[in-house]
Write a protein that holds these residues in place. Structure first.
Motif, PDB file in Angstrom:
ATOM      1  N   ARG A  29       0.847  -1.193   0.000  1.00 50.17           N
ATOM      2  CA  ARG A  29       0.000   0.000   0.000  1.00 50.17           C
ATOM      3  C   ARG A  29       0.884   1.244   0.000  1.00 50.17           C
ATOM      4  O   ARG A  29       2.073   1.162   0.280  1.00 50.17           O
ATOM      5  CB  ARG A  29      -0.903   0.008   1.214  1.00 50.17           C
ATOM      6  CG  ARG A  29      -1.875  -1.177   1.226  1.00 50.17           C
ATOM      7  CD  ARG A  29      -2.779  -1.129   2.424  1.00 50.17           C
ATOM      8  NE  ARG A  29      -3.726  -2.215   2.420  1.00 50.17           N
ATOM      9  CZ  ARG A  29      -4.933  -2.169   1.885  1.00 50.17           C
ATOM     10  NH1 ARG A  29      -5.353  -1.074   1.297  1.00 50.17           N
ATOM     11  NH2 ARG A  29      -5.726  -3.217   1.946  1.00 50.17           N
ATOM     12  N   ALA A  30       0.276   2.366  -0.275  1.00 48.33           N
ATOM     13  CA  ALA A  30       1.008   3.628  -0.319  1.00 48.33           C
ATOM     14  C   ALA A  30       0.570   4.533   0.826  1.00 48.33           C
ATOM     15  O   ALA A  30      -0.612   4.585   1.170  1.00 48.33           O
ATOM     16  CB  ALA A  30       0.759   4.336  -1.646  1.00 48.33           C
ATOM     17  N   THR A  31       1.525   5.211   1.413  1.00 50.61           N
ATOM     18  CA  THR A  31       1.219   6.208   2.438  1.00 50.61           C
ATOM     19  C   THR A  31       0.786   7.497   1.751  1.00 50.61           C
ATOM     20  O   THR A  31       0.889   7.635   0.526  1.00 50.61           O
ATOM     21  CB  THR A  31       2.452   6.495   3.313  1.00 50.61           C
ATOM     22  OG1 THR A  31       3.459   7.109   2.501  1.00 50.61           O
ATOM     23  CG2 THR A  31       2.985   5.236   3.970  1.00 50.61           C
ATOM     24  N   LYS A  32       0.337   8.464   2.540  1.00 49.99           N
ATOM     25  CA  LYS A  32      -0.032   9.768   1.977  1.00 49.99           C
ATOM     26  C   LYS A  32       1.162  10.437   1.322  1.00 49.99           C
ATOM     27  O   LYS A  32       1.013  11.202   0.382  1.00 49.99           O
ATOM     28  CB  LYS A  32      -0.601  10.675   3.072  1.00 49.99           C
ATOM     29  CG  LYS A  32      -1.958  10.225   3.547  1.00 49.99           C
ATOM     30  CD  LYS A  32      -2.471  11.138   4.634  1.00 49.99           C
ATOM     31  CE  LYS A  32      -3.796  10.641   5.162  1.00 49.99           C
ATOM     32  NZ  LYS A  32      -4.306  11.477   6.252  1.00 49.99           N
ATOM     33  N   ALA A  33       2.362  10.126   1.810  1.00 47.06           N
ATOM     34  CA  ALA A  33       3.587  10.701   1.244  1.00 47.06           C
ATOM     35  C   ALA A  33       4.077   9.895   0.040  1.00 47.06           C
ATOM     36  O   ALA A  33       5.155  10.155  -0.479  1.00 47.06           O
ATOM     37  CB  ALA A  33       4.677  10.749   2.313  1.00 47.06           C
ATOM     38  N   ASP A  34       3.279   8.932  -0.410  1.00 47.06           N
ATOM     39  CA  ASP A  34       3.561   8.093  -1.559  1.00 47.06           C
ATOM     40  C   ASP A  34       4.759   7.167  -1.342  1.00 47.06           C
ATOM     41  O   ASP A  34       5.476   6.829  -2.261  1.00 47.06           O
ATOM     42  CB  ASP A  34       3.761   8.930  -2.828  1.00 47.06           C
ATOM     43  CG  ASP A  34       3.528   8.087  -4.078  1.00 47.06           C
ATOM     44  OD1 ASP A  34       2.714   7.149  -4.012  1.00 47.06           O
ATOM     45  OD2 ASP A  34       4.183   8.350  -5.103  1.00 47.06           O
ATOM     46  N   ASP A  35       4.975   6.732  -0.089  1.00 49.71           N
ATOM     47  CA  ASP A  35       5.952   5.696   0.210  1.00 49.71           C
ATOM     48  C   ASP A  35       5.179   4.385   0.353  1.00 49.71           C
ATOM     49  O   ASP A  35       3.965   4.402   0.530  1.00 49.71           O
ATOM     50  CB  ASP A  35       6.702   6.032   1.506  1.00 49.71           C
ATOM     51  CG  ASP A  35       8.036   5.315   1.595  1.00 49.71           C
ATOM     52  OD1 ASP A  35       8.384   4.580   0.651  1.00 49.71           O
ATOM     53  OD2 ASP A  35       8.731   5.499   2.614  1.00 49.71           O
ATOM     54  N   TYR A  36       5.852   3.267   0.252  1.00 50.30           N
ATOM     55  CA  TYR A  36       5.178   1.976   0.319  1.00 50.30           C
ATOM     56  C   TYR A  36       5.390   1.288   1.659  1.00 50.30           C
ATOM     57  O   TYR A  36       6.419   1.454   2.312  1.00 50.30           O
ATOM     58  CB  TYR A  36       5.680   1.038  -0.778  1.00 50.30           C
ATOM     59  CG  TYR A  36       5.268   1.422  -2.175  1.00 50.30           C
ATOM     60  CD1 TYR A  36       4.326   2.414  -2.432  1.00 50.30           C
ATOM     61  CD2 TYR A  36       5.824   0.772  -3.258  1.00 50.30           C
ATOM     62  CE1 TYR A  36       3.954   2.748  -3.717  1.00 50.30           C
ATOM     63  CE2 TYR A  36       5.457   1.094  -4.560  1.00 50.30           C
ATOM     64  CZ  TYR A  36       4.523   2.081  -4.778  1.00 50.30           C
ATOM     65  OH  TYR A  36       4.162   2.399  -6.057  1.00 50.30           O
ATOM     66  N   TYR A  37       4.390   0.491   2.049  1.00 52.51           N
ATOM     67  CA  TYR A  37       4.475  -0.375   3.215  1.00 52.51           C
ATOM     68  C   TYR A  37       3.659  -1.623   2.907  1.00 52.51           C
ATOM     69  O   TYR A  37       2.956  -1.687   1.896  1.00 52.51           O
ATOM     70  CB  TYR A  37       3.979   0.329   4.488  1.00 52.51           C
ATOM     71  CG  TYR A  37       2.505   0.695   4.475  1.00 52.51           C
ATOM     72  CD1 TYR A  37       1.558  -0.111   5.102  1.00 52.51           C
ATOM     73  CD2 TYR A  37       2.051   1.852   3.844  1.00 52.51           C
ATOM     74  CE1 TYR A  37       0.203   0.222   5.098  1.00 52.51           C
ATOM     75  CE2 TYR A  37       0.701   2.185   3.831  1.00 52.51           C
ATOM     76  CZ  TYR A  37      -0.199   1.357   4.460  1.00 52.51           C
ATOM     77  OH  TYR A  37      -1.530   1.691   4.455  1.00 52.51           O
ATOM     78  N   ILE A  38       3.765  -2.634   3.771  1.00 50.19           N
ATOM     79  CA  ILE A  38       3.074  -3.900   3.557  1.00 50.19           C
ATOM     80  C   ILE A  38       2.070  -4.130   4.679  1.00 50.19           C
ATOM     81  O   ILE A  38       2.356  -3.838   5.843  1.00 50.19           O
ATOM     82  CB  ILE A  38       4.079  -5.074   3.545  1.00 50.19           C
ATOM     83  CG1 ILE A  38       5.041  -4.928   2.363  1.00 50.19           C
ATOM     84  CG2 ILE A  38       3.361  -6.423   3.491  1.00 50.19           C
ATOM     85  CD1 ILE A  38       6.190  -5.937   2.401  1.00 50.19           C
ATOM     86  N   THR A  39       0.908  -4.639   4.312  1.00 48.05           N
ATOM     87  CA  THR A  39      -0.023  -5.134   5.329  1.00 48.05           C
ATOM     88  C   THR A  39      -0.176  -6.624   5.113  1.00 48.05           C
ATOM     89  O   THR A  39      -0.234  -7.110   3.984  1.00 48.05           O
ATOM     90  CB  THR A  39      -1.413  -4.459   5.272  1.00 48.05           C
ATOM     91  OG1 THR A  39      -2.024  -4.731   4.017  1.00 48.05           O
ATOM     92  CG2 THR A  39      -1.320  -2.971   5.500  1.00 48.05           C
TER      93      THR A  39
END
Length: 126
Positions: A29-39
């Motif tokens: 997924r993407a954060t508001k700052a357009d960085d990625y993370y995983i769920t």
């Protein structure tokens, strides 16, 4: 930005692992700052006596700064289990022909043997 665009942007890449009553969802997924993370979401199906069902979900959020340590520990844990117990599933609940016997269905002799021996086991043996 339109709501539809936000939904498309939020979920970048997904994989699903179905495992009996459990399903695992892996999502980038993407954060508001357009960085990625995983769920990682575990969804488990529970059936009620009346035939209806519901799902319980548990979610882990994994951020980039934790990827290396998470992967290292996960690899270490999975290797430990496989090296000590192999990859054969031996849990009773995973056997298709498993039928649980309840204490009330057994005679007293079956529940409490007349002769018994004590076995000293360590926590690591479990």
């Amino acid at each position: 930005m339109r709501e539809h665009d936000m939904l498309e942007k939020e979920e970048i890449f997904s994989k699903v692992l179905r495992a009996g009553r459990r399903t695992y969802f892996f999502d980038v997924r993407a954060t508001k700052a357009d960085d990625y993370y995983i769920t990682i979401t575990e969804s488990k199906k529970f059936t009620e006596e009346d035939g209806s069902f519901h799902f319980k979900k548990h979610k882990i959020y994994l951020y980039k700064e934790d990827f290396a340590a998470f992967a290292e520990i996960l690899g270490e844990m999975t290797s430990y289990v496989l090296n000590h117990k192999g990859d054969e599933v031996i849990s009773e609940r995973h056997q298709k022909d498993f039928k649980k016997e309840y204490a009330s269905e057994k005679s007293e002799d079956e529940i409490i043997p007349q002769t018994s021996t004590f076995t000293d086991i360590e926590f690591d043996d479990i």
